[in-house]
Design a protein around this motif. Structure first.
Motif, mmCIF file in Angstrom:
data_model
loop_
_atom_site.group_PDB
_atom_site.id
_atom_site.type_symbol
_atom_site.label_atom_id
_atom_site.label_comp_id
_atom_site.label_asym_id
_atom_site.label_seq_id
_atom_site.Cartn_x
_atom_site.Cartn_y
_atom_site.Cartn_z
ATOM 1 N N VAL A 56 8.777 12.021 -1.690
ATOM 2 C CA VAL A 56 8.769 11.525 -0.314
ATOM 3 C C VAL A 56 9.237 10.079 -0.323
ATOM 4 C CG1 VAL A 56 6.948 13.100 0.425
ATOM 5 C CG2 VAL A 56 6.336 10.839 -0.405
ATOM 6 N N ASN A 57 9.794 9.633 0.789
ATOM 7 C CA ASN A 57 10.268 8.256 0.825
ATOM 8 C C ASN A 57 9.135 7.288 1.180
ATOM 9 O OD1 ASN A 57 10.141 8.239 3.686
ATOM 10 N ND2 ASN A 57 12.242 8.976 3.840
ATOM 11 N N ASN A 58 9.443 6.011 1.099
ATOM 12 C CA ASN A 58 8.426 4.975 1.257
ATOM 13 C C ASN A 58 7.751 4.968 2.628
ATOM 14 O OD1 ASN A 58 8.693 4.092 -1.346
ATOM 15 N ND2 ASN A 58 10.076 2.415 -0.843
ATOM 16 N N PHE A 59 8.427 5.424 3.656
ATOM 17 C CA PHE A 59 7.798 5.479 4.979
ATOM 18 C C PHE A 59 6.513 6.296 4.905
ATOM 19 C CE2 PHE A 59 7.273 7.686 9.091
ATOM 20 C CZ PHE A 59 7.084 6.578 9.912
ATOM 21 N N HIS B 60 0.797 -1.217 0.000
ATOM 22 C CA HIS B 60 0.000 0.000 0.000
ATOM 23 C C HIS B 60 0.837 1.277 0.000
ATOM 24 C CE1 HIS B 60 0.402 -1.160 4.282
ATOM 25 N NE2 HIS B 60 0.566 0.125 4.467
ATOM 26 N N LEU B 61 1.782 1.355 -0.914
ATOM 27 C CA LEU B 61 2.512 2.607 -1.098
ATOM 28 C C LEU B 61 1.620 3.548 -1.902
ATOM 29 C CD1 LEU B 61 6.097 1.392 -2.075
ATOM 30 C CD2 LEU B 61 5.300 2.152 0.157
ATOM 31 N N ILE B 62 1.355 4.709 -1.349
ATOM 32 C CA ILE B 62 0.507 5.681 -2.034
ATOM 33 C C ILE B 62 1.416 6.683 -2.747
ATOM 34 C CG2 ILE B 62 -1.341 7.380 -1.795
ATOM 35 C CD1 ILE B 62 -2.135 4.489 -0.941
ATOM 36 N N GLU B 63 1.463 6.584 -4.057
ATOM 37 C CA GLU B 63 2.265 7.502 -4.856
ATOM 38 C C GLU B 63 1.527 8.830 -4.983
ATOM 39 O OE1 GLU B 63 5.300 6.899 -5.751
ATOM 40 O OE2 GLU B 63 5.316 4.762 -5.224
ATOM 41 N N TYR B 64 2.262 9.870 -5.287
ATOM 42 C CA TYR B 64 1.689 11.218 -5.378
ATOM 43 C C TYR B 64 0.516 11.263 -6.364
ATOM 44 C CZ TYR B 64 1.603 16.307 -5.353
ATOM 45 O OH TYR B 64 1.220 17.626 -5.220
ATOM 46 N N ALA B 65 0.678 10.635 -7.502
ATOM 47 C CA ALA B 65 -0.362 10.693 -8.539
ATOM 48 C C ALA B 65 -1.677 10.069 -8.082
ATOM 49 C CB ALA B 65 0.133 9.997 -9.808
ATOM 50 N N GLN B 66 -1.619 9.095 -7.189
ATOM 51 C CA GLN B 66 -2.820 8.425 -6.699
ATOM 52 C C GLN B 66 -3.315 8.985 -5.366
ATOM 53 O OE1 GLN B 66 -0.040 6.395 -7.793
ATOM 54 N NE2 GLN B 66 -1.044 6.546 -9.787
ATOM 55 N N ALA B 67 -2.603 9.935 -4.817
ATOM 56 C CA ALA B 67 -2.907 10.434 -3.476
ATOM 57 C C ALA B 67 -4.096 11.390 -3.484
ATOM 58 C CB ALA B 67 -1.679 11.141 -2.891
ATOM 59 N N SER B 68 -4.807 11.397 -2.354
ATOM 60 C CA SER B 68 -5.888 12.363 -2.162
ATOM 61 C C SER B 68 -5.286 13.752 -1.968
ATOM 62 C CB SER B 68 -6.710 11.980 -0.931
ATOM 63 O OG SER B 68 -5.924 12.157 0.246
ATOM 64 N N LEU C 204 2.456 5.292 5.263
ATOM 65 C CA LEU C 204 1.549 5.921 6.221
ATOM 66 C C LEU C 204 0.364 6.590 5.531
ATOM 67 C CD1 LEU C 204 3.870 7.573 8.891
ATOM 68 C CD2 LEU C 204 2.825 5.309 8.897
ATOM 69 N N ALA C 205 0.530 6.954 4.280
ATOM 70 C CA ALA C 205 -0.541 7.623 3.546
ATOM 71 C C ALA C 205 -1.766 6.736 3.358
ATOM 72 C CB ALA C 205 -0.029 8.104 2.191
ATOM 73 N N ALA C 206 -1.635 5.435 3.596
ATOM 74 C CA ALA C 206 -2.802 4.550 3.537
ATOM 75 C C ALA C 206 -3.820 4.944 4.602
ATOM 76 C CB ALA C 206 -2.375 3.088 3.713
ATOM 77 N N HIS C 207 -3.346 5.654 5.641
ATOM 78 C CA HIS C 207 -4.241 6.188 6.684
ATOM 79 C C HIS C 207 -3.866 7.656 6.863
ATOM 80 C CE1 HIS C 207 -5.903 6.654 10.839
ATOM 81 N NE2 HIS C 207 -6.918 6.075 10.199
ATOM 82 N N PRO C 208 -4.485 8.548 6.095
ATOM 83 C CA PRO C 208 -4.089 9.960 6.091
ATOM 84 C C PRO C 208 -3.995 10.624 7.461
ATOM 85 C CG PRO C 208 -5.523 9.528 4.232
ATOM 86 C CD PRO C 208 -5.523 8.272 5.074
#
Length: 131
Positions: free
Chosen positions: A32-35, A5-13, A39-43
């Motif tokens: 941004v790095n993978n950490f 569940h890495l949230i890339e910028y293009a797919q991010a809210s 975490l972006a899976a839970h904003p």
């Protein structure tokens, strides 16, 4: 093992993008790095963690290099390879030399050894060390 569940910028809210943009601005990085992407899976966790980290790691009574060295030491003790790599890079950017890293590792190793000995022997606290 990798995260699914890495949230890339293009797919991010929009909320996640706002945090990513702040991370990139503050850290002066292009991505941004993978950490943070995990975490972006839970904003709410992403935002809370980033805001707390910014507050704790900003210059204060301790300078940024000292804070990064402490972060590396704790990460080594907690056996977190990701945090070790991330904060070693930050420490190097803040001025850590190879000699400093060597001394840091010596202190971390010694502290862990003497902590285990004191705990194992259940050494009572000396009266002079008590408040």
């Amino acid at each position: 093992m990798t995260s699914k569940h890495l949230i890339e910028y293009a797919q991010a809210s929009a909320d996640v993008r706002a945090v990513y943009d702040d991370i990139k601005r503050v850290r002066q990085v292009e991505d941004v790095n993978n950490f943070w992407k995990c975490l972006a899976a839970h904003p709410p966790t992403l935002r809370r963690t980033w805001e707390s980290l910014k507050e704790v790691m900003q210059p204060g009574a301790l300078d940024p290099l000292t804070k990064e060295l402490i972060y590396v030491a704790v990460s080594v003790t907690n056996n977190c390879p990701y945090c070790i790599a991330s904060h070693l890079a930050a420490a190097r950017r803040a001025g850590m030399t190879d000699a400093m890293f060597g001394e840091l590792q010596a202190v971390v190793g010694m502290a862990n050894e003497t902590n285990r000995l004191a705990t194992g022997y259940r050494v009572p606290l000396d009266a002079a060390l008590q408040d």
